[in-house]
Design a protein around this motif. Sequence first.
Motif, PDB file in Angstrom:
ATOM      1  N   LEU A 145      24.229 -60.357 -41.789  1.00 28.44           N
ATOM      2  CA  LEU A 145      23.907 -60.431 -41.052  1.00 28.44           C
ATOM      3  C   LEU A 145      22.411 -60.677 -40.582  1.00 28.44           C
ATOM      4  O   LEU A 145      21.311 -61.290 -39.677  1.00 28.44           O
ATOM      5  CB  LEU A 145      22.446 -59.386 -41.973  1.00 28.44           C
ATOM      6  N   ALA A 146      22.255 -61.848 -41.657  1.00 26.16           N
ATOM      7  CA  ALA A 146      21.215 -63.251 -41.885  1.00 26.16           C
ATOM      8  C   ALA A 146      21.764 -63.957 -40.266  1.00 26.16           C
ATOM      9  O   ALA A 146      21.810 -64.984 -39.554  1.00 26.16           O
ATOM     10  CB  ALA A 146      22.031 -64.162 -42.736  1.00 26.16           C
ATOM     11  N   CYS A 147      23.824 -63.751 -40.254  1.00 28.85           N
ATOM     12  CA  CYS A 147      24.533 -65.070 -39.817  1.00 28.85           C
ATOM     13  C   CYS A 147      24.337 -64.524 -38.058  1.00 28.85           C
ATOM     14  O   CYS A 147      23.399 -64.451 -36.895  1.00 28.85           O
ATOM     15  CB  CYS A 147      26.128 -64.709 -39.952  1.00 28.85           C
ATOM     16  N   ILE A 148      24.295 -62.925 -37.772  1.00 26.72           N
ATOM     17  CA  ILE A 148      24.112 -62.507 -36.894  1.00 26.72           C
ATOM     18  C   ILE A 148      22.689 -62.684 -35.738  1.00 26.72           C
ATOM     19  O   ILE A 148      22.136 -62.881 -34.689  1.00 26.72           O
ATOM     20  CB  ILE A 148      24.587 -60.994 -36.788  1.00 26.72           C
ATOM     21  N   THR A 149      21.558 -62.735 -37.024  1.00 29.02           N
ATOM     22  CA  THR A 149      19.981 -62.178 -36.417  1.00 29.02           C
ATOM     23  C   THR A 149      20.165 -64.315 -36.321  1.00 29.02           C
ATOM     24  O   THR A 149      18.627 -63.853 -35.337  1.00 29.02           O
ATOM     25  CB  THR A 149      19.652 -61.245 -37.408  1.00 29.02           C
ATOM     26  N   LYS A 150      20.030 -64.481 -36.685  1.00 24.90           N
ATOM     27  CA  LYS A 150      19.538 -66.192 -37.537  1.00 24.90           C
ATOM     28  C   LYS A 150      19.312 -66.889 -35.493  1.00 24.90           C
ATOM     29  O   LYS A 150      17.946 -67.098 -35.643  1.00 24.90           O
ATOM     30  CB  LYS A 150      20.155 -67.090 -37.959  1.00 24.90           C
ATOM     31  N   VAL A 283      35.839 -52.919 -31.579  1.00 25.10           N
ATOM     32  CA  VAL A 283      35.187 -52.289 -32.659  1.00 25.10           C
ATOM     33  C   VAL A 283      34.676 -50.926 -31.300  1.00 25.10           C
ATOM     34  O   VAL A 283      33.850 -51.209 -30.348  1.00 25.10           O
ATOM     35  CB  VAL A 283      33.633 -52.942 -32.499  1.00 25.10           C
ATOM     36  N   ILE A 284      34.963 -49.581 -31.802  1.00 30.06           N
ATOM     37  CA  ILE A 284      34.719 -48.730 -31.000  1.00 30.06           C
ATOM     38  C   ILE A 284      33.517 -47.940 -31.762  1.00 30.06           C
ATOM     39  O   ILE A 284      33.045 -47.850 -32.334  1.00 30.06           O
ATOM     40  CB  ILE A 284      36.061 -48.203 -31.324  1.00 30.06           C
ATOM     41  N   CYS A 285      32.832 -47.625 -30.245  1.00 27.82           N
ATOM     42  CA  CYS A 285      31.471 -46.952 -30.906  1.00 27.82           C
ATOM     43  C   CYS A 285      31.585 -45.667 -29.968  1.00 27.82           C
ATOM     44  O   CYS A 285      31.427 -45.926 -29.039  1.00 27.82           O
ATOM     45  CB  CYS A 285      30.018 -47.746 -30.241  1.00 27.82           C
ATOM     46  N   ARG A 286      31.729 -44.575 -30.984  1.00 32.36           N
ATOM     47  CA  ARG A 286      31.308 -43.331 -30.226  1.00 32.36           C
ATOM     48  C   ARG A 286      32.810 -43.170 -29.357  1.00 32.36           C
ATOM     49  O   ARG A 286      32.381 -42.678 -27.530  1.00 32.36           O
ATOM     50  CB  ARG A 286      29.785 -42.517 -29.951  1.00 32.36           C
ATOM     51  N   GLY A 287      33.795 -43.784 -29.350  1.00 34.21           N
ATOM     52  CA  GLY A 287      34.436 -43.814 -28.074  1.00 34.21           C
ATOM     53  C   GLY A 287      34.675 -44.907 -27.259  1.00 34.21           C
ATOM     54  O   GLY A 287      35.594 -45.233 -26.039  1.00 34.21           O
ATOM     55  N   LEU A 290      33.548 -51.292 -27.556  1.00 33.98           N
ATOM     56  CA  LEU A 290      32.107 -52.459 -27.467  1.00 33.98           C
ATOM     57  C   LEU A 290      32.808 -53.831 -27.428  1.00 33.98           C
ATOM     58  O   LEU A 290      31.713 -54.921 -27.213  1.00 33.98           O
ATOM     59  CB  LEU A 290      31.101 -52.166 -28.336  1.00 33.98           C
ATOM     60  N   GLY A 291      33.984 -54.322 -27.918  1.00 38.69           N
ATOM     61  CA  GLY A 291      33.965 -55.471 -28.309  1.00 38.69           C
ATOM     62  C   GLY A 291      35.547 -55.496 -29.040  1.00 38.69           C
ATOM     63  O   GLY A 291      35.871 -54.904 -29.867  1.00 38.69           O
ATOM     64  N   LYS A 292      35.224 -57.229 -29.748  1.00 35.69           N
ATOM     65  CA  LYS A 292      36.324 -57.870 -30.680  1.00 35.69           C
ATOM     66  C   LYS A 292      35.545 -58.234 -31.162  1.00 35.69           C
ATOM     67  O   LYS A 292      35.192 -59.652 -30.877  1.00 35.69           O
ATOM     68  CB  LYS A 292      38.043 -58.063 -29.510  1.00 35.69           C
ATOM     69  N   ILE A 293      35.664 -58.450 -32.452  1.00 36.08           N
ATOM     70  CA  ILE A 293      34.958 -59.211 -33.347  1.00 36.08           C
ATOM     71  C   ILE A 293      36.614 -60.005 -33.925  1.00 36.08           C
ATOM     72  O   ILE A 293      37.463 -59.253 -34.764  1.00 36.08           O
ATOM     73  CB  ILE A 293      34.448 -58.887 -34.803  1.00 36.08           C
ATOM     74  N   ILE A 321      27.553 -56.748 -29.268  1.00 31.42           N
ATOM     75  CA  ILE A 321      28.867 -56.696 -29.956  1.00 31.42           C
ATOM     76  C   ILE A 321      29.532 -58.176 -30.128  1.00 31.42           C
ATOM     77  O   ILE A 321      29.934 -58.606 -30.160  1.00 31.42           O
ATOM     78  CB  ILE A 321      30.188 -55.968 -29.864  1.00 31.42           C
ATOM     79  N   ASP A 322      29.739 -58.791 -28.716  1.00 28.73           N
ATOM     80  CA  ASP A 322      29.935 -59.367 -28.275  1.00 28.73           C
ATOM     81  C   ASP A 322      28.819 -60.897 -29.230  1.00 28.73           C
ATOM     82  O   ASP A 322      30.144 -62.268 -28.890  1.00 28.73           O
ATOM     83  CB  ASP A 322      29.783 -59.626 -26.493  1.00 28.73           C
ATOM     84  N   GLU A 323      27.630 -60.817 -29.380  1.00 26.93           N
ATOM     85  CA  GLU A 323      26.881 -61.890 -29.545  1.00 26.93           C
ATOM     86  C   GLU A 323      27.342 -61.423 -31.282  1.00 26.93           C
ATOM     87  O   GLU A 323      27.349 -62.509 -31.752  1.00 26.93           O
ATOM     88  CB  GLU A 323      25.397 -61.033 -29.543  1.00 26.93           C
ATOM     89  N   CYS A 324      26.778 -60.725 -31.407  1.00 26.17           N
ATOM     90  CA  CYS A 324      27.536 -60.348 -33.265  1.00 26.17           C
ATOM     91  C   CYS A 324      29.241 -60.854 -32.997  1.00 26.17           C
ATOM     92  O   CYS A 324      29.504 -61.882 -34.265  1.00 26.17           O
ATOM     93  CB  CYS A 324      27.849 -58.781 -33.429  1.00 26.17           C
ATOM     94  N   ALA A 325      29.997 -60.817 -32.661  1.00 27.44           N
ATOM     95  CA  ALA A 325      31.027 -61.826 -32.880  1.00 27.44           C
ATOM     96  C   ALA A 325      31.228 -62.634 -32.345  1.00 27.44           C
ATOM     97  O   ALA A 325      31.684 -63.425 -33.169  1.00 27.44           O
ATOM     98  CB  ALA A 325      32.325 -61.070 -31.283  1.00 27.44           C
ATOM     99  N   LYS A 326      30.416 -63.426 -31.867  1.00 24.89           N
ATOM    100  CA  LYS A 326      30.160 -64.797 -31.597  1.00 24.89           C
ATOM    101  C   LYS A 326      29.556 -65.578 -33.075  1.00 24.89           C
ATOM    102  O   LYS A 326      29.973 -67.010 -33.749  1.00 24.89           O
ATOM    103  CB  LYS A 326      28.827 -65.656 -30.432  1.00 24.89           C
ATOM    104  N   ASP A 327      28.627 -65.063 -33.224  1.00 28.66           N
ATOM    105  CA  ASP A 327      27.859 -65.416 -34.634  1.00 28.66           C
ATOM    106  C   ASP A 327      29.340 -65.726 -35.898  1.00 28.66           C
ATOM    107  O   ASP A 327      29.011 -66.266 -36.484  1.00 28.66           O
ATOM    108  CB  ASP A 327      26.747 -64.617 -35.358  1.00 28.66           C
ATOM    109  N   LEU A 328      30.194 -64.247 -35.653  1.00 27.96           N
ATOM    110  CA  LEU A 328      30.344 -64.226 -37.341  1.00 27.96           C
ATOM    111  C   LEU A 328      31.902 -64.573 -37.216  1.00 27.96           C
ATOM    112  O   LEU A 328      32.465 -64.946 -38.388  1.00 27.96           O
ATOM    113  CB  LEU A 328      31.161 -62.369 -36.673  1.00 27.96           C
TER     114      LEU A 328
END
Length: 477
Positions: A145-150, A283-287, A290-293, A321-328
């Motif tokens: 979460l620190a990585c994603i939000t920094k 990542v599947i959100c409620r069907g 949303l993207g790939k990590i 999720i794309d932004e999360c994937a970029k950070d992760l």
Amino acid sequence: MQHWRESPCSERKTLSDMIKLTDYKDKKIHFIGIGGCSMSGLAQILSNLGYNVDGSDIKESSFTKTLMDSGIDVKIGHDESYAKDASLIVYTPAIKPTNPEFAYAVQHDIMMIERAQLLGMISANYNQVVGVSGCHGKTTITSMLACITKDSGIDPTVHVGGMVDFLSGGVCLGNSDIFITEACEYVRSFMSLHPSAIILNNIDDDHLDYYKDIDEIIDAFVDFIALLPEDGVLFINIDDKNNMKALARCTPPKVVTYSASGNADYCIKSVKFDDMGAPEFDVICRGENLGKIKLNVPGMHNAANALAAAALAHEVFGISIDECAKDLADYHLAGRRFEKVGEKDGVTIFHDYAHHPSEIKACLEAAHNYPHRKLWVLFQCNSYTRARTLKDKYASAFDNADMVLVPDIYPGRDIDTGDIHARDLVSAINAHSNNCVYLPTFREIRDYLRDRWQPGDIVLTLGSGDVNKQQLILLDD
């Protein structure tokens, strides 16, 4: 002495009623043992909030250097004079009453609080508080979460209970009204927090030196969930059976589910592993996809950890999720989590903090997918209580190891009563997989390994005791 100790759940506001951080805004707050990862992070948070902080520790470290570089006064060694002009003393359970600063505070009636209590007081200063809980995975999810939000513009303050390279410690200092922290269940420490969102990753039979059984542990998490306000939200891993027992005992205001293996609000689909055992997944959100990590750390358990972090970041903070994937993609595990220690004779040595059977299984599954010829495991059990209460679970935790080497038990907080020995663990493991050897000392383990390992092997050292220090003998010339 003014000294606050943990209260039952129904009385959790006792500390807030007694004292508030703002009471000490223009006074000195002194940390005994400021050089620890968590303590140094808390000191930096308080300093960032405008408080007058100083501290002492027995020796210099990377943490004391970071504190000094940030302008915080740190004394090396302990002396009662360091506490003389303090109005509030913060200490860890490792500090003994014989410590001269502790003793001075007792004698002069200075208010004293433990580290976990301060964490709760700090959380009361933020509008949004995310508590990352669970018996396993807290540090990894929090650091993710620190990585994603920094770099997201959210600018939270994040408190991690371990060393994180990209944070140069265990804290990310922000200037927003958002606080993200590990929420530790040991001695019900998380009951001091003021969460607006909770991640519950799993519940397991750990800390049985404090809790009497798994039901009492589940009840502690139920009490923690009950701290959520009317607009709070619980993110819960529905793959964990004890999580589901906790959920059946409480009524959270809002529940968001996640799962690495089934159907939930947030799911993992189409998992692939690269040659180093690192996962890639949708990542599947409620069907909806949303993207790939794609991670650069190994193991399915880390895919589940990443899903938890990404789900909260997307649901609470609106991060795609794309932004999360970029950070992760740039994320590296916190210290003592599948950490490369070094190489010797063409053999690579890794260390992981895993010490509970569930953690060991997950870690060895990840190591099994890492390229190797033979997997040697050096497991140091931390505490006689764990050895005694979890012996049968340890027996089946090492299936993915080619050979397990077990030294004497590290006592931790325990006293040896003579009713359990490392040999008993070895016997239990051998009854299941017949791949375990008892070697009392690390020197004997070093000699055993050097006579048998070959280039291309990996050695994975496991445990939460001092194995991370003792293992360095494997690299000696």
